[in-house]
Scaffold this motif. Structure first.
Motif, PDB file in Angstrom:
ATOM      1  N   ILE A 253       0.855  -1.182   0.000  1.00  0.00           N
ATOM      2  CA  ILE A 253       0.000   0.000   0.000  1.00  0.00           C
ATOM      3  C   ILE A 253       0.896   1.239   0.000  1.00  0.00           C
ATOM      4  CG2 ILE A 253      -1.829   1.261   1.189  1.00  0.00           C
ATOM      5  CD1 ILE A 253      -2.673  -1.491   0.151  1.00  0.00           C
ATOM      6  N   ILE A 254       0.659   2.120  -0.973  1.00  0.00           N
ATOM      7  CA  ILE A 254       1.454   3.341  -1.088  1.00  0.00           C
ATOM      8  C   ILE A 254       0.569   4.533  -0.733  1.00  0.00           C
ATOM      9  CG2 ILE A 254       2.795   4.812  -2.636  1.00  0.00           C
ATOM     10  CD1 ILE A 254       3.322   2.298  -4.339  1.00  0.00           C
ATOM     11  N   ASN A 255       0.971   5.260   0.282  1.00  0.00           N
ATOM     12  CA  ASN A 255       0.282   6.488   0.683  1.00  0.00           C
ATOM     13  C   ASN A 255       1.011   7.666   0.042  1.00  0.00           C
ATOM     14  OD1 ASN A 255      -0.937   8.673   1.859  1.00  0.00           O
ATOM     15  ND2 ASN A 255      -0.664   7.987   3.976  1.00  0.00           N
ATOM     16  N   LEU A 256       0.379   8.270  -0.972  1.00  0.00           N
ATOM     17  CA  LEU A 256       0.992   9.398  -1.675  1.00  0.00           C
ATOM     18  C   LEU A 256       0.853  10.705  -0.910  1.00  0.00           C
ATOM     19  CD1 LEU A 256      -0.340   8.546  -5.255  1.00  0.00           C
ATOM     20  CD2 LEU A 256       2.001   8.245  -4.423  1.00  0.00           C
ATOM     21  N   LEU A 257       0.099  10.673   0.194  1.00  0.00           N
ATOM     22  CA  LEU A 257      -0.105  11.865   1.027  1.00  0.00           C
ATOM     23  C   LEU A 257       0.284  11.545   2.469  1.00  0.00           C
ATOM     24  CD1 LEU A 257      -3.668  12.774  -0.352  1.00  0.00           C
ATOM     25  CD2 LEU A 257      -1.481  13.757  -1.091  1.00  0.00           C
ATOM     26  N   PRO A 258       1.563  11.187   2.704  1.00  0.00           N
ATOM     27  CA  PRO A 258       1.941  10.635   4.017  1.00  0.00           C
ATOM     28  C   PRO A 258       1.769  11.597   5.188  1.00  0.00           C
ATOM     29  CG  PRO A 258       3.888  11.153   2.709  1.00  0.00           C
ATOM     30  CD  PRO A 258       2.709  11.288   1.795  1.00  0.00           C
ATOM     31  N   ASP A 259       1.790  12.879   4.934  1.00  0.00           N
ATOM     32  CA  ASP A 259       1.692  13.852   6.035  1.00  0.00           C
ATOM     33  C   ASP A 259       0.404  14.664   5.979  1.00  0.00           C
ATOM     34  OD1 ASP A 259       4.280  13.223   7.167  1.00  0.00           O
ATOM     35  OD2 ASP A 259       5.155  14.228   5.433  1.00  0.00           O
ATOM     36  N   TRP A 260      -0.569  14.174   5.211  1.00  0.00           N
ATOM     37  CA  TRP A 260      -1.821  14.902   5.040  1.00  0.00           C
ATOM     38  C   TRP A 260      -2.976  14.148   5.686  1.00  0.00           C
ATOM     39  CZ3 TRP A 260      -3.145  18.822   0.960  1.00  0.00           C
ATOM     40  CH2 TRP A 260      -1.997  19.500   0.511  1.00  0.00           C
ATOM     41  N   SER A 261      -3.813  14.898   6.392  1.00  0.00           N
ATOM     42  CA  SER A 261      -5.087  14.328   6.843  1.00  0.00           C
ATOM     43  C   SER A 261      -6.193  14.886   5.950  1.00  0.00           C
ATOM     44  CB  SER A 261      -5.364  14.682   8.305  1.00  0.00           C
ATOM     45  OG  SER A 261      -5.759  16.044   8.402  1.00  0.00           O
ATOM     46  N   PHE A 262      -7.299  14.186   5.900  1.00  0.00           N
ATOM     47  CA  PHE A 262      -8.394  14.633   5.027  1.00  0.00           C
ATOM     48  C   PHE A 262      -8.957  15.969   5.493  1.00  0.00           C
ATOM     49  CE2 PHE A 262     -12.972  14.816   4.061  1.00  0.00           C
ATOM     50  CZ  PHE A 262     -12.892  14.849   2.675  1.00  0.00           C
ATOM     51  N   ALA A 263      -9.261  16.058   6.775  1.00  0.00           N
ATOM     52  CA  ALA A 263      -9.963  17.246   7.275  1.00  0.00           C
ATOM     53  C   ALA A 263      -9.068  18.475   7.359  1.00  0.00           C
ATOM     54  CB  ALA A 263     -10.562  16.944   8.652  1.00  0.00           C
ATOM     55  N   LEU A 269      -7.789  22.007   0.613  1.00  0.00           N
ATOM     56  CA  LEU A 269      -7.153  22.205  -0.692  1.00  0.00           C
ATOM     57  C   LEU A 269      -8.206  22.163  -1.798  1.00  0.00           C
ATOM     58  CD1 LEU A 269      -4.499  22.240  -2.517  1.00  0.00           C
ATOM     59  CD2 LEU A 269      -4.816  19.755  -2.631  1.00  0.00           C
ATOM     60  N   LEU A 270      -9.095  21.184  -1.736  1.00  0.00           N
ATOM     61  CA  LEU A 270     -10.128  21.064  -2.752  1.00  0.00           C
ATOM     62  C   LEU A 270     -11.093  22.244  -2.700  1.00  0.00           C
ATOM     63  CD1 LEU A 270     -10.986  17.242  -2.487  1.00  0.00           C
ATOM     64  CD2 LEU A 270      -9.447  18.362  -4.112  1.00  0.00           C
ATOM     65  N   GLU A 271     -11.497  22.619  -1.505  1.00  0.00           N
ATOM     66  CA  GLU A 271     -12.460  23.717  -1.362  1.00  0.00           C
ATOM     67  C   GLU A 271     -11.884  25.044  -1.858  1.00  0.00           C
ATOM     68  OE1 GLU A 271     -15.589  23.477  -0.656  1.00  0.00           O
ATOM     69  OE2 GLU A 271     -15.412  21.310  -0.397  1.00  0.00           O
ATOM     70  N   ASN A 272     -10.569  25.222  -1.671  1.00  0.00           N
ATOM     71  CA  ASN A 272      -9.934  26.476  -2.099  1.00  0.00           C
ATOM     72  C   ASN A 272      -9.622  26.511  -3.585  1.00  0.00           C
ATOM     73  OD1 ASN A 272      -9.956  27.461   0.526  1.00  0.00           O
ATOM     74  ND2 ASN A 272      -7.914  26.644   1.010  1.00  0.00           N
ATOM     75  N   ALA A 315     -13.459   9.691  -0.999  1.00  0.00           N
ATOM     76  CA  ALA A 315     -13.012   8.553  -1.805  1.00  0.00           C
ATOM     77  C   ALA A 315     -11.714   8.884  -2.541  1.00  0.00           C
ATOM     78  CB  ALA A 315     -14.100   8.158  -2.799  1.00  0.00           C
ATOM     79  N   LEU A 316     -11.589  10.120  -2.999  1.00  0.00           N
ATOM     80  CA  LEU A 316     -10.365  10.556  -3.681  1.00  0.00           C
ATOM     81  C   LEU A 316      -9.176  10.512  -2.727  1.00  0.00           C
ATOM     82  CD1 LEU A 316      -8.879  11.854  -6.089  1.00  0.00           C
ATOM     83  CD2 LEU A 316      -9.643  14.085  -5.222  1.00  0.00           C
ATOM     84  N   TYR A 317      -9.402  11.000  -1.512  1.00  0.00           N
ATOM     85  CA  TYR A 317      -8.348  10.967  -0.497  1.00  0.00           C
ATOM     86  C   TYR A 317      -7.921   9.525  -0.213  1.00  0.00           C
ATOM     87  CZ  TYR A 317      -6.019  11.354   4.025  1.00  0.00           C
ATOM     88  OH  TYR A 317      -5.115  11.256   5.051  1.00  0.00           O
TER      89      TYR A 317
END
Length: 395
Positions: A253-263, A269-272, A315-317
């Motif tokens: 399993i590869i986490n491409l966002l290792p230091d990011w949380s969804f909230a 980022l998406l909202e902005n 789901a994207l996250y």
């Protein structure tokens, strides 16, 4: 016929260090190696800079069927003890990520130091010499080599593993163990890049040369370091680390966002960036070529950000933080940094490295079923196991 008190087979890290220690104790020591020069793997390590130890050495950094075996040696000769020796020789070094120590100048500095320690102890070398057979009689040994017979009171096997066969690595250490009915844990390549199945390889190979920070995991371990895309598959520190814990056919399993949380980071980022395409939005945090490939693989949709509802955002996250890939295999010993498995620790004394059923026969370094993480851990095992052996020998 040559006679010597102690024969060390292998002029690598463990063999050279052990030879120097024993020679300076006043023992007659001969080092036998099949290569033209000493320390070949040391010279190749760390991009020629030799990652000679790590500031953070613990038993949890090692793989073995007996995870406790390495503790005794690592405790009695620590990273600080080896650093002290390096300082005595005024070798300049620097710290990189995760406590890794590298030479400023060249790995040759470490080899020169080890050879100098051997010279202090009048250690003899027989290079370009193949060990062809070994016999035991009256608790002594007769080594049949390509350069004649060597009689020896004690034999120390420091032959390394099978990794990097271009440097002349062979299975002689395991064959010696089997000769004396000493069990060997099945060996395989460790700290090694993954290969990929087609057609995934065809797609990802277009990213060759791109490195990104990730967290890679399987059911046993996870590592947060860089991943490197190559024309053969996946490499980089994170991949090399997890490869030692990987079994054939198992996904990673590869986490491409290792230091990011969804909230906290991803949803804002998406909202902005609601007026942008998802491709351009994600291109702010990931390499644009990687985003293109993820769209091509249908891992992420090619949509405007504003078309994603909250559930789709989640789901994207998940897709970016849980990218599942099943490697085809590994590149094998050719590029492996270390050999997993080896002479069973159950058959050795953790205090002396001596075989329990064969007096005066010792195994040290990579040939033993102790394998470290990437980052100087395997060199420290070489130094520590060599010290434990040398300290225990009393003729």
């Amino acid at each position: 016929m040559m006679q010597t008190k102690i024969t060390i087979i292998g002029a690598g890290a463990a063999g050279l260090f052990c030879a120097g220690l024993l020679g300076q104790k006043g023992y007659d020591v001969t080092v036998v190696d099949n290569g033209k020069k000493t320390g070949r793997k040391i010279l190749m390590s760390g991009g020629g800079k030799c990652n000679f130890t790590n500031l953070n050495i613990e038993s949890v950094n090692y793989l073995s069927q007996n995870p406790h075996f390495c503790k005794s040696a690592l405790k009695r000769f620590t990273q600080w003890d080896f650093i002290q020796l390096v300082n005595q020789y005024h070798i300049a070094y620097h710290e990189k990520d995760h406590g890794q120590l590298f030479c400023d100048n060249s790995a040759q500095d470490i080899v020169d130091m080890l050879v100098n320690e051997c010279q202090k102890g009048s250690v003899k070398f027989k290079l370009q010499t193949q060990v062809e057979n070994i016999e035991s009689y009256n608790q002594q040994f007769k080594l049949h080599t390509s350069q004649g017979v060597i009689e020896s009171d004690k034999v120390i096997v420091a032959t390394g593993g099978l990794s990097m066969p271009a440097l002349g690595m062979t299975s002689i250490g395991y064959k010696i163990a089997e000769k004396f009915a000493i069990p060997v844990v099945p060996v395989k390549a460790g700290l090694v890049p993954f290969t990929l199945h087609k057609p995934l390889l065809d797609v990802l190979s277009t990213l060759s040369g791109i490195a990104i920070p990730v967290e890679v995991s399987n059911t046993k371990m996870s590592f947060k370091e860089n991943l490197l895309f190559t024309h053969r598959g996946l490499s980089g520190p994170a991949i090399l680390q997890i490869s030692s814990y990987w079994q054939a056919g198992e996904p990673i399993i590869i986490n491409l966002l290792p230091d990011w949380s969804f909230a906290v980071q991803f949803q804002p980022l998406l909202e902005n960036n609601r007026k942008q395409t998802l491709k351009n939005c994600l291109g702010q945090i990931l390499p644009k070529r990687l985003v293109d490939v993820l769209i091509q693989l249908n891992i992420i949709p090619d949509l405007p950000v504003k078309q994603l509802n909250s559930k789709q955002q989640q789901a994207l996250y998940q897709a970016l933080s849980q990218w599942c890939i099943t490697p085809n295999g590994t590149e094998g010993y050719r590029t492996a940094e270390v050999t997993l498995g080896g002479v069973s620790t159950d058959a050795l004394s953790s205090k002396t490295m001596q075989a329990k059923t064969q007096p005066n026969l010792y195994f040290i370094g990579e040939v033993v079923d102790v394998s470290g993480w990437l980052g100087g851990y395997n060199f420290q095992w070489a130094w520590s196991s060599a010290f434990a052996c040398a300290e225990a020998i009393d003729l």
